[in-house]
Scaffold this active site. Structure first.
Site, PDB file in Angstrom:
ATOM      1  N   SER B 166     -43.639 -77.768 -19.198  1.00  0.00           N
ATOM      2  CA  SER B 166     -44.042 -78.991 -18.503  1.00  0.00           C
ATOM      3  C   SER B 166     -45.513 -79.262 -18.733  1.00  0.00           C
ATOM      4  CB  SER B 166     -43.818 -78.852 -16.993  1.00  0.00           C
ATOM      5  OG  SER B 166     -42.465 -78.588 -16.751  1.00  0.00           O
ATOM      6  N   GLU B 249     -45.925 -68.965  -7.077  1.00  0.00           N
ATOM      7  CA  GLU B 249     -45.269 -70.244  -7.305  1.00  0.00           C
ATOM      8  C   GLU B 249     -44.366 -70.570  -6.126  1.00  0.00           C
ATOM      9  OE1 GLU B 249     -42.405 -70.271 -10.464  1.00  0.00           O
ATOM     10  OE2 GLU B 249     -42.457 -72.459 -10.611  1.00  0.00           O
ATOM     11  N   GLU B 382     -28.737 -69.652  -9.391  1.00  0.00           N
ATOM     12  CA  GLU B 382     -27.958 -68.421  -9.561  1.00  0.00           C
ATOM     13  C   GLU B 382     -28.895 -67.211  -9.571  1.00  0.00           C
ATOM     14  OE1 GLU B 382     -27.528 -71.160 -11.441  1.00  0.00           O
ATOM     15  OE2 GLU B 382     -25.633 -71.772 -10.527  1.00  0.00           O
TER      16      GLU B 382
HETATM   17  C1  LIG Z   1     -37.723 -79.939 -15.758  1.00  0.00           C
HETATM   18  C2  LIG Z   1     -37.969 -78.525 -16.169  1.00  0.00           C
HETATM   19  C3  LIG Z   1     -39.280 -78.074 -16.274  1.00  0.00           C
HETATM   20  C4  LIG Z   1     -39.539 -76.783 -16.697  1.00  0.00           C
HETATM   21  N1  LIG Z   1     -40.838 -76.381 -16.832  1.00  0.00           N
HETATM   22  C5  LIG Z   1     -41.100 -75.139 -17.334  1.00  0.00           C
HETATM   23  C6  LIG Z   1     -42.443 -74.737 -17.597  1.00  0.00           C
HETATM   24  O1  LIG Z   1     -43.379 -75.495 -17.332  1.00  0.00           O
HETATM   25  N2  LIG Z   1     -42.657 -73.527 -18.121  1.00  0.00           N
HETATM   26  C7  LIG Z   1     -41.651 -72.660 -18.406  1.00  0.00           C
HETATM   27  O2  LIG Z   1     -41.921 -71.569 -18.851  1.00  0.00           O
HETATM   28  N3  LIG Z   1     -40.357 -73.018 -18.173  1.00  0.00           N
HETATM   29  C8  LIG Z   1     -40.065 -74.236 -17.654  1.00  0.00           C
HETATM   30  N4  LIG Z   1     -38.760 -74.609 -17.440  1.00  0.00           N
HETATM   31  C9  LIG Z   1     -37.711 -73.700 -17.849  1.00  0.00           C
HETATM   32  C10 LIG Z   1     -36.931 -73.043 -16.742  1.00  0.00           C
HETATM   33  O3  LIG Z   1     -37.685 -72.033 -16.111  1.00  0.00           O
HETATM   34  C11 LIG Z   1     -35.644 -72.498 -17.380  1.00  0.00           C
HETATM   35  O4  LIG Z   1     -34.877 -73.599 -17.793  1.00  0.00           O
HETATM   36  C12 LIG Z   1     -34.838 -71.665 -16.407  1.00  0.00           C
HETATM   37  O5  LIG Z   1     -35.497 -70.461 -16.105  1.00  0.00           O
HETATM   38  C13 LIG Z   1     -33.438 -71.363 -16.956  1.00  0.00           C
HETATM   39  O6  LIG Z   1     -33.491 -70.856 -18.246  1.00  0.00           O
HETATM   40  P1  LIG Z   1     -32.580 -71.505 -19.407  1.00  0.00           P
HETATM   41  O7  LIG Z   1     -32.816 -72.945 -19.421  1.00  0.00           O
HETATM   42  O8  LIG Z   1     -32.829 -70.714 -20.627  1.00  0.00           O
HETATM   43  O9  LIG Z   1     -31.095 -71.274 -18.908  1.00  0.00           O
HETATM   44  P2  LIG Z   1     -30.240 -69.936 -19.060  1.00  0.00           P
HETATM   45  O10 LIG Z   1     -31.028 -68.769 -18.623  1.00  0.00           O
HETATM   46  O11 LIG Z   1     -29.610 -69.877 -20.419  1.00  0.00           O
HETATM   47  O12 LIG Z   1     -29.124 -70.214 -17.971  1.00  0.00           O
HETATM   48  C14 LIG Z   1     -27.958 -71.008 -18.213  1.00  0.00           C
HETATM   49  C15 LIG Z   1     -27.049 -70.903 -16.980  1.00  0.00           C
HETATM   50  O13 LIG Z   1     -26.638 -69.526 -16.828  1.00  0.00           O
HETATM   51  C16 LIG Z   1     -26.950 -69.051 -15.565  1.00  0.00           C
HETATM   52  N5  LIG Z   1     -27.322 -67.639 -15.629  1.00  0.00           N
HETATM   53  C17 LIG Z   1     -28.178 -67.032 -16.498  1.00  0.00           C
HETATM   54  N6  LIG Z   1     -28.286 -65.726 -16.206  1.00  0.00           N
HETATM   55  C18 LIG Z   1     -27.492 -65.500 -15.138  1.00  0.00           C
HETATM   56  C19 LIG Z   1     -27.184 -64.343 -14.360  1.00  0.00           C
HETATM   57  N7  LIG Z   1     -27.728 -63.143 -14.601  1.00  0.00           N
HETATM   58  N8  LIG Z   1     -26.340 -64.507 -13.337  1.00  0.00           N
HETATM   59  C20 LIG Z   1     -25.783 -65.689 -13.040  1.00  0.00           C
HETATM   60  N9  LIG Z   1     -26.033 -66.811 -13.745  1.00  0.00           N
HETATM   61  C21 LIG Z   1     -26.878 -66.708 -14.775  1.00  0.00           C
HETATM   62  C22 LIG Z   1     -28.138 -69.893 -15.123  1.00  0.00           C
HETATM   63  O14 LIG Z   1     -28.246 -69.911 -13.722  1.00  0.00           O
HETATM   64  C23 LIG Z   1     -27.771 -71.256 -15.694  1.00  0.00           C
HETATM   65  O15 LIG Z   1     -26.922 -71.923 -14.803  1.00  0.00           O
HETATM   66  C24 LIG Z   1     -38.471 -75.907 -16.994  1.00  0.00           C
HETATM   67  C25 LIG Z   1     -37.175 -76.356 -16.865  1.00  0.00           C
HETATM   68  C26 LIG Z   1     -36.904 -77.647 -16.468  1.00  0.00           C
HETATM   69  C27 LIG Z   1     -35.494 -78.094 -16.354  1.00  0.00           C
END
Ligand SMILES: Cc1cc2nc3c(=O)[nH]c(=O)nc-3n(C[C@H](O)[C@H](O)[C@H](O)COP(=O)(O)OP(=O)(O)OC[C@H]3O[C@@H](n4cnc5c(N)ncnc54)[C@H](O)[C@@H]3O)c2cc1C
Ligand SMILES: Cc1cc2nc3c(=O)[nH]c(=O)nc-3n(C[C@H](O)[C@H](O)[C@H](O)COP(=O)(O)OP(=O)(O)OC[C@H]3O[C@@H](n4cnc5c(N)ncnc54)[C@H](O)[C@@H]3O)c2cc1C
Lengths: 379, 398
Positions: B166, B249, B382
């Site tokens: 972001s 945070e 989650e």
């Molecule tokens: C608008 C927005 C702004 C953001 N800004 C930032 C930022 O500034 N800096 C930054 O570093 N990141 C940022 N993020 C990233 C955010 O932190 C990640 O999207 C988030 O941590 C999830 O990771 P992922 O997208 O890789 O999903 P994944 O980890 O691949 O997850 C996919 C799905 O699987 C589920 N899942 C994964 N592991 C498990 C588990 N062990 N048990 C149960 N369910 C599970 C998740 O809950 C999710 O529903 C941002 C995201 C968004 C949407």
């Protein structure tokens, strides 16, 4: 601003927890479920000795003079033990109504007796119409020979069969609004023409009665507060009792969460503790969210009614709406996560599940209180 | 237990209230920062100025030590400040990642030079910060991150990619987690860097979101040289440091979340009171009333749960179970609120900004879509439930 309990309150919690573990284990609760009185004289006397029957009454009337935040701590612990018996009806309904609206001599007589454990009381308010508003009060009190004659039926009356005094909510006049013309009367249980019938209830730890009055004559001194002006004090009593009930519900919900997490750590299925499976873990997390929010909003309401801030009725309704849903959900999740054993009579979960259900509808369920919130925020 | 403010707190409240009344930018509506038709650059410029004004008035970094530009006040004043900002519907604070995450982490782990160098400029918004944690193959499982930092005498050379970053397009600095030792277990070989976004080899590519605008970005590193003095909290200690950031945070963003929820709720109540459905205003519909009242209750519950956590902090205790539930509860409530806002609008909810038929100039359509990210950003729901289950309730790991 300080949103925590002080040291004395934490001590009260510890004392109460220990007391109920010793004096009110589920074996005792189960015995009392089969006992019409719902309590033993011995147990009641012990509550009196702890000072808990007079906790919120002024010292002048034998009470301890503490407030609703202190009471919240105690109620949580009572809820945790699904404590049976007429505490709620005596201290928070009948007794509180007398404190709120009664004359000095009524207060002196009854609050002193209640605090000491020698009298029990209740509030005969709701009727077969099952309404929580003033229009629901239809039991007639006609003025006759310097006194009043009461006729009608009260339903869902807590512990009327063991109460020494009943505060009966009656209609003395049909005014411009339903709130006008509501009066409170103090009746002894042996009042001539009054009949009390104990009803079978789903939550056997709470006894409910039907109270029928047929031309019951009382003197003018039976009035509690002013004639025709009983609704306002009654509403204050109900708001405060509602908050105390919420605290009791929070305690029960916390106990279910504790039982469930403990069980989820030791119950093994498919080679692992069930608590390691997300289907179980996430539902337990949902339970925690509900329990913590329920407490937060209840604590605020306890403070608000204690300080009688303008927002107190809103706070009470917010709490009851939230906690009614939360306790039901948490109790249901508790049974679910226990599997088959949770469905047995032997396991204690159903005691909480049934208490949750009964409490949910006492003084209005979530739907009722959400509408009241809507009105109070001028929606 | 007492919800009344002390005279000092009361006078602080009055100070904030009077200042906001005088200084709230007249041209401000929430549309300035939200809506695809408003160029981000313009929005950032506006918000930079707003934060600077807040800073000059002493309303940024209340809890930070005085020597680094803060006011050395408690979380209580922070709580009051946020409440007043909500009541005034004030614009958000732009450098929130700096204030809520980078700053507190630097205060906790930084050297004296680092504190002197970075902290004051975070507060004044002279330097905007972004958070470089997530990568294409490391989101929830953050410790799997692969961006590499290799030591080259007094520098580290960084190669790799971040995603969902972001505000990277406006940022001057990044909290960067990178792998410095690939041969140890995944949590052990990570280092926390303070990375200058203007360094050669850093490129930022905005990503278009479901709202249509680009708030987050991809960030690529190609042989980016970071001085060794920009390591925060020691080489290979980055996991520990990074987790601290996440803890701050959740704490500090909590205040901001409450403000946003309150502002949105008040707006929704207003909307329901003027939107006709079936001949009468929506707020008179019994079902809508039920839903709005529930939102009101849930918003209050969120506030009081936060207040319980603050009370523990003020007494020098660690917040208990109540602190961990906030994020989940907020997402759930806010997303439901946005759904109900669509429901109240009926068929009008289909119209985006760009037609005079759009409700509130299409603002709700933006916030509705944006709210879907709430349960993903900052740790998914989650993952939060796993944390609650394991750390708070003590359930075994899966
Ligand atoms: C608008 C927005 C702004 C953001 N800004 C930032 C930022 O500034 N800096 C930054 O570093 N990141 C940022 N993020 C990233 C955010 O932190 C990640 O999207 C988030 O941590 C999830 O990771 P992922 O997208 O890789 O999903 P994944 O980890 O691949 O997850 C996919 C799905 O699987 C589920 N899942 C994964 N592991 C498990 C588990 N062990 N048990 C149960 N369910 C599970 C998740 O809950 C999710 O529903 C941002 C995201 C968004 C949407
Ligand atoms: C009214 C009633 C009638 C019944 N009649 C019969 C009958 O006629 N014949 C018969 O053989 N049985 C019968 N049963 C037993 C029933 O099939 C079991 O209760 C049920 O299979 C659950 O097993 P359990 O009670 O051992 O609970 P557990 O298996 O211990 O489960 C406890 C909790 O953990 C959860 N859980 C367990 N494993 C996992 C997992 N891997 N992932 C996620 N969650 C998990 C469960 O969903 C449950 O919420 C009856 C049960 C009831 C309540």
């Amino acid at each position: 601003m300080d949103f925590g309990f002080n040291q004395e309150q934490e001590m009260l919690r510890a004392t109460a927890r220990k007391f109920f573990e010793n004096e009110c284990p589920s074996t005792f609760v189960r015995k009392m479920m089969d006992e019409p009185a719902g309590v033993t004289p011995d147990f009641w006397q012990k509550l009196a000795e702890q000072g808990w029957l007079g906790l919120i009454y002024p010292e002048a009337f034998g009470g301890v003079g503490l407030g609703f935040v202190d009471l919240t701590v105690l109620m949580e612990e009572m809820g945790r033990a699904v404590m049976p018996g007429p505490y709620f009806s005596t201290v928070l309904l009948g007794g509180l109504a007398i404190q709120e609206a009664g004359s000095e001599s009524q207060k002196k007589e009854w609050l002193t007796k209640i605090s000491g454990g020698s009298a029990k009381a209740t509030l005969a308010w709701t009727e077969p119409g099952a309404r929580w508003d003033a229009a629901g009060v239809t039991l007639q009190a006609r003025e006759a020979r310097g006194g009043f004659t009461l006729s009608g039926t009260k339903l869902f009356v807590h512990d009327a069969h063991t109460a020494d005094a009943l505060v009966v909510v009656a209609r003395t006049a049909n005014g411009a609004s339903p709130e006008d013309g509501v009066s409170l009367f103090l009746l002894p249980r042996d009042a001539k023409g009054m009949e009390v019938k104990l009803l079978p209830t789903m939550d056997q730890t709470r006894k409910l009665c039907e109270v029928t009055l047929k031309d019951v004559s009382v003197g003018a001194d039976a009035l509690v507060g002013e004639k025709g002006k009983g609704w306002r004090p009654l509403a204050r009593v109900v708001d405060r009792a509602t908050v105390a009930l919420c605290a009791e519900m929070c305690g029960g919900a916390q106990k279910i969460l504790d039982m469930t997490t403990e069980y989820a750590k030791i119950r093994v299925a498919f080679g692992k503790p069930i608590g390691s499976y997300q289907g179980v873990k996430h539902r337990a997390a949902d339970m925690l969210v509900d329990v913590e929010n329920a407490k937060s909003i209840t604590y605020y309401a306890a403070w608000a009614v204690d300080e009688q801030v303008a927002e107190a009725p809103l706070a009470a309704s917010m709490a009851k709406a939230y906690v009614s849903d939360a306790y039901r959900k948490v109790a249901a999740a508790g049974i679910q996560l226990h599997g088959g054993i949770g469905f047995t009579w032997e396991h204690d979960l159903h005691l909480y599940f049934k208490r949750a259900k009964g409490s949910e509808f006492t003084f209005g369920d979530a739907t009722y209180h959400r509408e009241r919130v809507a009105q109070l925020i001028n929606l | 237990m007492d919800f009344r403010l002390t005279p000092e707190q009361e006078s602080f409240r009055n100070e904030v209230r009077a200042w906001v009344k005088q200084n709230l930018p007249k041209e401000w509506t929430s549309r300035v920062i939200s809506g695809p038709d408003v160029p981000r650059v313009e929005a950032y410029k506006f918000l930079r100025e707003w934060q600077k004004r807040l800073f000059d008035a002493g309303f940024i970094g209340l809890t930070w030590p005085k020597e680094y530009g803060g006011r050395g006040l408690t979380f209580m004043e922070e709580f009051i400040l946020h409440e007043e900002m909500a009541l005034a519907k004030a614009p958000p604070v732009l450098n929130i990642l700096g204030i809520a995450m980078a700053g507190p982490t630097i205060i906790a782990y930084g050297t004296e030079e680092q504190k002197k160098r970075y902290l004051a400029k975070i507060l004044s918004c002279e330097e905007i910060w972004c958070q470089g944690y997530s990568e294409p193959n490391a989101g929830s499982d953050l410790a799997s991150l692969q961006t590499r930092a290799v030591r080259d005498r007094d520098h580290f050379v960084v190669n790799g990619q971040k995603v969902w970053t972001s505000i990277a397009q406006a940022a001057d600095w990044m909290m960067l987690l990178a792998r410095t030792d690939p041969d140890v277990s995944k949590h052990k070989g990570i280092t926390y860097f303070l990375l200058d976004m203007h360094s050669p080899g850093v490129s930022v590519r905005p990503l278009r979101q479901i709202t249509g605008d680009a708030e987050f970005n991809e960030v690529f590193f190609e042989n980016v040289r970071v001085p060794a003095e920009n390591v925060l909290g020691g080489v290979n200690n980055g996991w520990q440091v990074g987790i601290t950031t996440l803890m701050y945070e959740r704490l500090a963003l909590g205040f901001g979340l409450q403000v946003r929820l309150r502002i949105a709720l008040d707006a929704l109540v207003g909307l329901a009171q003027r939107t006709k459905t079936n001949g009468d205003v929506a707020s008179k519909d019994p079902l809508v009333r039920q839903k709005l009242a529930q939102l009101w209750i849930d918003t209050e519950a969120f506030k009081y749960t936060g207040a319980r956590a603050i009370t523990k902090l003020l007494k020098g205790e660690l917040p208990g179970a109540e602190a961990s539930t906030g994020k989940i509860w907020w997402c759930e409530t806010h997303q439901r609120l946005q759904d109900i806002a669509m429901e109240v609008q009926g068929p009008y909810h289909q119209l985006m900004a760009g037609t005079e038929w759009a409700v509130d100039q299409g603002l709700w359509q933006y916030t509705f879509l944006r709210s879907r990210a709430n349960s993903v950003e900052g740790g998914t729901t989650e993952i939060q439930k796993n944390i609650i289950g394991e750390r708070v309730l003590g359930l075994p790991k899966g």
